[in-house]
Design a protein around this motif. Structure first.
Motif: not given
Length: 341
Positions: A143-144, A147, A153, A156-157, A206, A210, A239, A293
């Motif tokens: 996830s990081n 970013d 990020v 996405y979440y 992030t 994550g 990720p 995305n």
């Protein structure tokens, strides 16, 4: 949804963020080349702070002790953002300690992978704990890794949250639907601030996202084993694959897997669009993130037609990996040729 609370938090975040921008507090610029895909301006790394506060307000009573592990992971990211923890190795060690402690404390396991031989191995508590730790560690750092573009990020979440809410997977936890809708609204609010270059998530944001979503999705699967574990993998494929691909790529190039660079897929897409279509970085940045995305939205919408069907989920994962690799090597060749010219 408590609309008064929502309005209060939104206004508070806007006021604090304006103050941070004017005072140049919590700045994003540290000189690293991978941070310069939007502009050379210093943007506050405040997104993670807002997210943890909003999460606390909404879900502390439902998460209990779990919140302290989530906060510990957030804190590692925050200390990285303010340059107290600069070592990537130290961050990974601290992350592993938090993850493994949580897994032991809550006896968090993966109960089924639908692969008989692997499930046999996971009957050993120690192997199961290590495997779960590895999976969560990959998602946190993956996830990081992704970013590098505005909204990538957080978008996405947000998509994952909307998907699991839409197909009613959160009912197995259970989490109050009103709180979930409020949480989605705040995610979209942070998305807008990130979209307009008013804040970045930072490592704190992030790591928090994550870590939280990896745990949530494992819990959802364990509560409903009719869901294919490969659907959970699919939701987190991007990720996860980004970091695994990056590690292999860097080892093959004989450089440290922990060293930052500008050759991740999202960065290469940005560079291609910036050089070919959009001269302003911010436009290339936002469009790159939303192309990625949008692609994931399409894949997830296909996947939710039958979340229990492992064959469908594996097929979609393989399609994702194939498209990722083809796109990457097509664009990286163009990127390197342009760099030489």
């Amino acid at each position: 949804m408590n609309y008064f609370l929502f309005l209060f938090l939104v206004l508070s975040i806007l006021i604090v963020n304006i103050f941070l921008i004017k005072r140049n507090y919590f700045p994003s610029i540290s000189g690293d080349s991978h941070q310069k895909l939007t502009s050379n301006n210093s943007i506050p790394l405040s997104g993670g702070v807002y997210l943890i506060i909003i999460f606390f307000v909404h879900f502390y009573s439902q998460t209990g002790l779990l919140f302290f592990f989530i906060f510990a992971m957030f804190l590692i990211g925050l200390l990285s953002d303010i340059k107290i923890i600069n070592s990537a190795k130290l961050r990974i060690i601290l992350q592993f300690i938090v993850i493994f402690s949580l897994i032991i404390f809550f006896d968090l396991k993966i109960l089924s992978t639908r692969i008989a031989l692997f499930d046999k191995l996971l009957e050993s508590n120690f192997i199961n704990y290590l495997f779960v730790s590895f999976c969560i560690l990959i998602i946190v750092n993956g996830s990081n890794f992704i970013d590098g573009l505005n909204t990538l990020v957080i978008g996405y979440y947000s998509i994952i949250t909307i998907i699991i809410y839409k197909i009613n997977l959160l009912s197995v936890i259970p989490i109050d639907s009103g709180l979930v809708l409020s949480w989605i609204s705040f995610l979209l609010f942070i998305y807008l601030l990130n979209l307009f270059n008013k804040l970045f998530l930072g490592d704190s944001g992030t790591y928090f996202l994550g870590f939280s979503y990896a745990i949530l999705l494992i819990m959802i699967h364990n509560k409903n084993l009719s869901i294919s574990p490969f659907f959970i993998i699919l939701l987190l494929w991007y990720p996860g694959f980004e970091i695994l691909f990056s590690i292999i790529r860097k080892i093959n190039s004989k450089i440290s897997p922990l060293s930052p660079d500008t050759e991740h897929l999202h960065q290469i897409i940005f560079i291609y669009l910036n050089r070919t279509f959009f001269k302003k970085k911010i436009y290339a940045n936002i469009i790159s993130a939303n192309i990625i995305n949008l692609y994931n939205i399409i894949i997830f919408c296909i996947a939710i037609n039958d979340v229990s069907k492992t064959g469908l989920q594996i097929m979609l994962i393989m399609i994702n990996i194939s498209i990722y690799i083809i796109t990457y090597f097509t664009l990286i060749k163009n990127y390197k040729l342009s760099s030489k010219s």
